[in-house]
Design an enzyme around this catalytic site. Structure first.
Site, PDB file in Angstrom:
ATOM      1  N   GLU A  86      15.793  24.155  80.450  1.00 31.84           N
ATOM      2  CA  GLU A  86      14.492  24.324  80.099  1.00 31.84           C
ATOM      3  C   GLU A  86      14.104  23.789  79.036  1.00 31.84           C
ATOM      4  O   GLU A  86      14.758  23.907  77.806  1.00 31.84           O
ATOM      5  CB  GLU A  86      14.041  25.895  80.217  1.00 31.84           C
ATOM      6  CG  GLU A  86      12.548  25.994  80.061  1.00 31.84           C
ATOM      7  CD  GLU A  86      12.205  27.493  80.700  1.00 31.84           C
ATOM      8  OE1 GLU A  86      11.075  27.838  80.836  1.00 31.84           O
ATOM      9  OE2 GLU A  86      13.090  28.485  80.712  1.00 31.84           O
ATOM     10  N   TYR A 137       9.150  36.799  75.023  1.00 31.07           N
ATOM     11  CA  TYR A 137       8.972  36.609  73.671  1.00 31.07           C
ATOM     12  C   TYR A 137       9.163  38.040  72.665  1.00 31.07           C
ATOM     13  O   TYR A 137       7.854  38.243  72.447  1.00 31.07           O
ATOM     14  CB  TYR A 137       7.920  35.710  73.241  1.00 31.07           C
ATOM     15  CG  TYR A 137       8.199  34.236  73.514  1.00 31.07           C
ATOM     16  CD1 TYR A 137       9.008  33.314  72.966  1.00 31.07           C
ATOM     17  CD2 TYR A 137       7.700  33.728  74.883  1.00 31.07           C
ATOM     18  CE1 TYR A 137       9.378  32.035  73.342  1.00 31.07           C
ATOM     19  CE2 TYR A 137       7.857  32.361  75.293  1.00 31.07           C
ATOM     20  CZ  TYR A 137       8.718  31.745  74.524  1.00 31.07           C
ATOM     21  OH  TYR A 137       8.974  30.296  74.766  1.00 31.07           O
ATOM     22  N   ASP A 189       7.259  27.123  82.427  1.00 29.84           N
ATOM     23  CA  ASP A 189       6.363  28.077  83.430  1.00 29.84           C
ATOM     24  C   ASP A 189       4.985  27.583  83.000  1.00 29.84           C
ATOM     25  O   ASP A 189       4.494  26.760  82.340  1.00 29.84           O
ATOM     26  CB  ASP A 189       6.663  29.645  82.933  1.00 29.84           C
ATOM     27  CG  ASP A 189       6.582  29.786  81.561  1.00 29.84           C
ATOM     28  OD1 ASP A 189       6.196  29.045  80.827  1.00 29.84           O
ATOM     29  OD2 ASP A 189       7.380  30.812  81.119  1.00 29.84           O
TER      30      ASP A 189
END
Length: 483
Positions: A462, A227, A82
């Site tokens: 990812e 996170y 991202d």
């Protein structure tokens, strides 16, 4: 204080790789894998790129970052696929890169990658210096993750808000402040030889951030749900104190480690949970004569015992093909982090003629290194599917990593793309990415060694900066010490 002026205790600790050559059987072109692993970190750079970038499809991005708060926050790294800059994983990436640069300095010199690793570290520390404009204040995030995740667009063309998050005395964030302190203390040691003034700036910031983290305790949840610190902040405080002690040898940091810190037996090392890394780090000092740190050596052994399949205390799941699997979602982060710690600890054990004790069983340095090599070899292609999990390397590597910049073709600077349609154009398209994300280690297979190269499956496709940062030291060692 120059590195050469440090007492023998720390000099010997960081000189291990200069005097020890632990032979391992060569299987892959580890030098190529090492170079490509570093190239991936360059693909994650935000800001004004240097003129001779190794990735022609990456351009400048985020050049107005911080403007909303009248501060310059240009630079740093995007964490994964991202376009958000998260402080906690970025700082951990820099800390782990700095440890690698210190411990495997000679191997990185031999492979001619030391300067590239230093550049990768400095790209992060230059940004962190911008993030700490005044005492007890730290900018910790740039970008709105919710809106960012609603648009599949390369960072050069993103139009999503560049929201800024910060911590201060009234909004503390002990984990992020302490991890950033660790990154700056470790990197200060890296640059002490080449740029003493810059090194002093980093170290002074590290000291202030540690005091801020320690005196204003609190978990910052602004980066959740992306996170979240599930482990709390005690590990980050101990992590920062350990790096500050190595960087300064000031008794106050050792006193914190001995008397105030909280430690624990764990079976993983990650951006969220630092205890195992701390225990291996401090074991180096214990071996050099700091006997008050014996507990950390025992806990480092316990970490190893929890992972080795032939240990009586083994508790970590190993896939049928031999890969560590802790949880879905970038599972390879636990693979590279374990391989790194096993590699470092094996060197320490060999240098000091020590072993790991797991009940009535003993394991020597060669046993640990063999396991580290097995994990890295799995990622590079020695696995049931016979495929590589590093983009652009080996046999049948991934071609659809879950990554905006790589999966969206280069567009003109004035291109306007509807966010909803961006997923139709590029996210769901079942075809190789137009731009090769060279060196990226993707999330990897599931617990049964299954893997499909499909971009939408972020848990398997990812990549993350902290996966690659922890692979570099092991790859450098494997590249320079073959049989």
């Amino acid at each position: 204080m120059e590195l050469k002026a440090l007492p023998a205790l720390v000099l010997a600790w960081f000189a291990i790789s200069d005097v020890l050559f632990l032979s391992v059987k060569g299987t892959f072109n580890y030098k190529d894998a090492l170079t490509k692993s570093i190239v991936f970190l360059e693909a994650q750079r935000s800001g004004k790129l240097p003129p001779h970038s190794r990735l022609s499809w990456r351009g400048d991005s985020g050049l107005d970052d911080g403007k909303i708060e009248n501060v310059d926050l240009v630079g740093g790294y995007y964490d994964a696929g991202d376009n958000v800059k998260y402080g906690l994983p970025m700082a951990f990436t820099v800390t782990s890169l700095s440890w690698t640069a210190l411990f495997y300095r000679s191997e990185l010199q031999a492979t001619r990658e030391l300067e590239n690793v230093h550049a990768a570290i400095r790209w992060g520390t230059d940004y962190f210096l911008k993030c700490t404009p005044k005492k007890n204040h730290l900018y910790v995030q740039v970008g709105d993750p919710v809106l960012d995740h609603q648009c599949w667009m390369r960072p050069e063309n993103m139009k999503t808000p560049r929201t800024v998050l910060e911590i201060d005395e009234s909004r503390p964030g002990t984990e992020i402040a302490a991890e950033t302190a660790a990154a700056m203390a470790a990197s200060a040691m890296v640059f002490r030889r080449s740029d003493r003034r810059y090194s002093r700036r980093l170290l002074n910031k590290a000291k202030l951030l540690f005091e801020f983290a320690k005196s204003h305790k609190g978990t910052f949840d602004g980066e959740c749900p992306f996170y979240c610190s599930y482990s709390g902040f005690n590990d980050e405080l101990l992590w920062a104190a350990s790096w500050l002690y190595l960087a300064t040898l000031r008794p106050k940091y050792l006193q914190y480690i001995q008397e105030e810190a909280i430690t624990a037996n764990v079976a993983e090392f990650s951006w969220d949970l630092k205890y195992a890394g701390i225990q291996v780090l401090l074991s180096g000092l214990y071996f050099e004569g700091e006997h008050s740190l014996e507990t950390y050596k025992k806990q480092a052994d316990n970490f190893v015992c929890s992972i080795l399949p032939d240990s009586p205390y083994h508790q970590v799941y190993i896939s049928p093909g031999g890969l560590i699997h802790l949880r879905d979602g970038a599972n390879t982060q636990y693979v590279t982090s374990t391989a790194f710690l096993f590699s470092v600890y094996s060197d320490m054990l060999a240098r000091h003629h020590q072993k790991v004790f797991c009940g009535n069983q003993q394991f020597d340095s060669t046993h640990l290194m063999a396991f580290a090599k097995q994990q890295m070899d799995y990622l590079l292609g020695k696995n049931p599917l016979g495929r590589s999990y590093m983009v652009g390397f080996g046999n049948n590597p991934p071609t659809q990593p879950h990554h905006r910049g790589a999966s969206v073709p280069v567009l003109s600077s004035n291109s306007l793309v509807n966010c909803a349609m961006s997923f139709v154009y590029w996210y769901t398209k079942n075809a190789p990415n137009p731009n090769e994300l060279t060196g990226a280690i993707v999330g990897g297979p599931d617990r049964y060694d299954n893997f499909d190269d499909q971009r939408w499956d972020s848990s398997k496709l990812e990549p993350c900066t902290y996966v690659n940062s922890l692979s570099i030291g092991v790859l450098a060692k494997l590249a320079t010490h073959p049989l």
